[in-house]
Structure formats: C-alpha cells, structure tokens
Design a protein around this motif. Structure first.
Motif, PDB file in Angstrom:
ATOM      1  N   THR A   1       0.851  -1.198   0.000  1.00 14.32           N
ATOM      2  CA  THR A   1       0.000   0.000   0.000  1.00 14.32           C
ATOM      3  C   THR A   1       0.881   1.239   0.000  1.00 14.32           C
ATOM      4  OG1 THR A   1      -1.667  -1.175   1.319  1.00 14.32           O
ATOM      5  CG2 THR A   1      -1.865   1.224   1.189  1.00 14.32           C
TER       6      THR A   1
ATOM      7  N   LYS B   1      -2.122  -0.923  -3.545  1.00 15.05           N
ATOM      8  CA  LYS B   1      -3.232  -0.105  -3.090  1.00 15.05           C
ATOM      9  C   LYS B   1      -2.703   1.297  -2.794  1.00 15.05           C
ATOM     10  CE  LYS B   1      -5.806  -3.965  -1.077  1.00 15.05           C
ATOM     11  NZ  LYS B   1      -6.398  -4.527   0.161  1.00 15.05           N
TER      12      LYS B   1
ATOM     13  N   VAL C   1      -3.590   5.234  -0.846  1.00 20.63           N
ATOM     14  CA  VAL C   1      -4.381   6.150  -0.024  1.00 20.63           C
ATOM     15  C   VAL C   1      -3.841   7.557  -0.245  1.00 20.63           C
ATOM     16  CG1 VAL C   1      -5.170   6.756   2.287  1.00 20.63           C
ATOM     17  CG2 VAL C   1      -4.716   4.356   1.723  1.00 20.63           C
TER      18      VAL C   1
ATOM     19  N   GLN D   1     -10.720   9.946  -8.383  1.00 21.94           N
ATOM     20  CA  GLN D   1     -11.911   9.105  -8.199  1.00 21.94           C
ATOM     21  C   GLN D   1     -11.948   8.007  -9.250  1.00 21.94           C
ATOM     22  OE1 GLN D   1     -14.258   9.208  -5.879  1.00 21.94           O
ATOM     23  NE2 GLN D   1     -14.213  11.230  -4.937  1.00 21.94           N
TER      24      GLN D   1
ATOM     25  N   ALA E   1      -8.738   5.575  -6.028  1.00 18.33           N
ATOM     26  CA  ALA E   1      -7.917   5.774  -4.833  1.00 18.33           C
ATOM     27  C   ALA E   1      -8.798   5.999  -3.604  1.00 18.33           C
ATOM     28  CB  ALA E   1      -7.003   6.981  -5.032  1.00 18.33           C
ATOM     29  N   ARG E   2      -8.319   5.557  -2.475  1.00 16.05           N
ATOM     30  CA  ARG E   2      -8.995   5.870  -1.210  1.00 16.05           C
ATOM     31  C   ARG E   2      -8.584   7.277  -0.812  1.00 16.05           C
ATOM     32  NH1 ARG E   2      -7.499   3.337   4.718  1.00 16.05           N
ATOM     33  NH2 ARG E   2      -8.653   4.889   5.944  1.00 16.05           N
TER      34      ARG E   2
ATOM     35  N   VAL F   1      -8.565  10.484   1.860  1.00 18.67           N
ATOM     36  CA  VAL F   1      -8.683  10.897   3.256  1.00 18.67           C
ATOM     37  C   VAL F   1      -8.473  12.409   3.303  1.00 18.67           C
ATOM     38  CG1 VAL F   1      -7.696  10.747   5.571  1.00 18.67           C
ATOM     39  CG2 VAL F   1      -7.846   8.690   4.146  1.00 18.67           C
TER      40      VAL F   1
END
Length: 348
Positions: A69, A94, A96, A117, A121-122, A124
C-alpha cells in the motif's frame, strides 16, 4: 556519461525519452533566445507529468521493501497525487491519498480530483492550515493500516525526498543527448518548482553525469528563502545514496519568485496570457496552477536575460488535467473569440 543506478531499484512507471521540441513561432515573436519545450507532460501515465520520474525510484523502493500500500499527500490540485494513484494501480499496489480539505467545502469533482476518483484511490481529507500538516496524518493512516496487516509505504508530498530526486537523473541524460543530437547547447532549463524535488533532481543529475546544465526554478508556492536551503539539503542527501559528493556552490540553486502571483493555485494575469499565447501559437496546453506561470517566466527570461543564439529549455512538467478546474478563468472573450461572439449575436 550514463550513470549506473543498479543499486537503486526503479519501477517502470513511464515512457521515455520524452520529446524535446522547438517552439519556433513563439521564439520568433519573443525575439530573444530560442525556446524549446521538454515534453514531460507525455510520460505516458494518466495524462503524464514529471512526477512520473520520481515515482519510478520511490515505488521501486516501496516494492523492494515489500510494501503493498502506498500513502501520499497533497492539495486537491496535486499532479503528484494523481500520478501516484495511477502508478500504484499499474504496479498492483493499493493507494491512499491524504488531501488537504478545502476551506470552502468539498472539492469539485473536476481535473485531478475527478481522476483520483476514476483511479479508485482511497481519499482521506484533513483540515490543516498548511501542507506540512498532512505529514502526521499520513503517519496516522499508516499506523492504522499496519494494525490491519498491511505494509504501507509513505511518499512525502510532491515526492520530495532524496530517493525521489534520483528519478530525475534520467531527465538530465535525455536533455544532454537530445540537445547534442539537435546541435545546440542549453543555456538555461526553466520549470515550475513546487516541492523542490524536480530542481534537486536536475542539479543532482548534472553532478552525476558531469553535464553543464544551468537550472532556474520558478516557485509556484514556497518562498525562495525556504526552497533554496531545502534543495541544497536534498541534493546532498540524494547524492549520498549513490556515493557522490553532493556539495553545490552557494549560487548553484537559482529560484525566482517573480511569477508566483497571489499564491499557489491562484491564476495570475501573466500566466493566463502565457496559456493563451502557447495554445494559439504552438497548440501547446498549459495550466493556470503550474505551467502557465512558469512559462510566463520562461518567456521573460528568453526575451530579457538571454540573447538571440542562446537556447532556453522549458520543462513542461504536466498538469494538463488542471485546465478543466479553471474553466471560468480560462474562457475569456478576446481576439477572434470575442469577434465570433459578436457575429453569433448578430445572426439572431
């Protein structure tokens, strides 16, 4: 001389070399030095950009350390953030993205934010005063991921790190080979300097390859007082990774703040004029946040500091998706566009 980076793991995240092209029509208009553009907007990954180069060495290290990640941070306009998401996808990691929460609410799903988007991607969001406040948030995210069994790798904002700077040695080698093939010497390399990573990498590359490369960074966010020592430190730290002496003369780090305008991500009049001119004269697209402002500086330098017969290379660092986030500022009636509007009105 090609520098061997066998001791530095590199992930294949881009397509190189990127083209070096003359800006013939623009150069004739300016009447000073000849302008060239190094098309690092064509690095082949998610609309391209120079940050693809630093991600090659950063993600190479992540993979070597067994990470699964990647975490990085930046403003919602960040090209580095978008390219990190794309490169991570390409490598099966992955990702973030820790983003600074805009003061006026949720960011519009346009430009880089739309692509973040699309890339899945995640995201935060953090309400912090400055970008430096995002670093501890990344640490918190990493700690939470470790608790879930993940192996995160943190990339500083903008890729700013000694490892990231190593990625630009290839850019220096390309410029040396391409300018030699075209039969000219480079009198200056000009570009948008944000985190300082690109400028650190270019100076490091010049040291590593013995290439004469006058480098001029045009800051788009940080002050000269902050950037200059930051770059000196980064060059020395990056050089140490490959066994080089990274000491630079005091005047080797040239940073100008004449084109920052009212601040980061705020369009400037000079930058908007540069965008208009390059689009109409060369078919080259720039953005208001990064390349528009730095091209305005490159044009001034070519016209005022350098002379006919000299050659100035502008590095197009990318940022094309940012165009779509500035529609209201970019669509301005002028010239033929205004005349067309008048003609359309008279037809009714």
């Amino acid at each position: 001389m090609a520098l061997s980076l066998e001791q530095v793991p590199v992930a294949q995240t881009g397509v190189y070399p990127t083209p070096l092209q003359p800006l013939e029509r623009l150069s004739r208009q300016l009447g000073g030095a000849r302008l060239w553009v190094k098309r690092d907007d064509l690095t082949g990954l998610a609309f391209g950009g120079s940050k693809t180069r630093s991600l090659g060495t950063l993600l190479g290290r992540a993979l070597a350390e067994g990470a699964n990640t990647v975490i990085t941070c930046g403003p919602t306009t960040s090209n580095h953030v978008r390219l990190t998401a794309a490169a991570a996808n390409q490598l099966g990691l992955k990702v973030v993205l820790v983003l600074r929460q805009p003061k006026d609410g949720a960011p519009a799903l346009q430009g880089n934010m739309l692509l973040n988007q699309v890339l899945g991607a995640r995201l935060v969001y953090a309400e912090v005063d400055g970008l430096a406040g995002l670093e501890p948030v990344m640490e918190q995210v990493a700690e939470a991921l470790r608790g879930q069994g993940a192996k995160p790798f943190i990339i500083p904002g903008g890729g700013y790190s000694p490892t990231g700077a190593l990625g630009y040695i290839g850019l220096v080698q390309e410029l040396a080979q391409q300018s030699q093939a075209a039969g000219f010497g480079i009198d200056a390399v000009v570009f948008a300097s944000g985190s300082g990573c690109i400028q650190s990498g270019l100076l490091l590359g010049a040291l590593a390859t013995g290439t004469r490369l006058p480098v001029i960074g045009l800051t788009i966010n940080r002050s000269v007082a902050e950037l200059v020592p930051r770059i000196h430190h980064d060059v020395q730290a990056a050089a140490a990774l490959i066994g080089l002496d990274g000491h630079l003369p005091a005047d080797a780090v040239q940073v100008l703040d004449d084109y920052i305008g009212q601040g980061y991500a705020i369009p400037s009049e000079a930058g908007m004029e540069a965008i208009d001119l390059l689009a109409r004269e060369e078919g080259l697209l720039l953005d208001p946040c990064y390349t528009g402002k730095s091209m305005a500086g490159a044009m001034d330098l070519a016209r005022l500091r350098f002379k006919p017969g000299q050659n100035v290379v502008f590095i197009h660092t990318g940022g094309t998706p940012g165009i779509f986030s500035y529609a209201d500022a970019l669509v301005r009636p002028h010239g033929d566009a205004a005349h067309s509007a008048q003609l359309a009105g008279s037809a009714h």
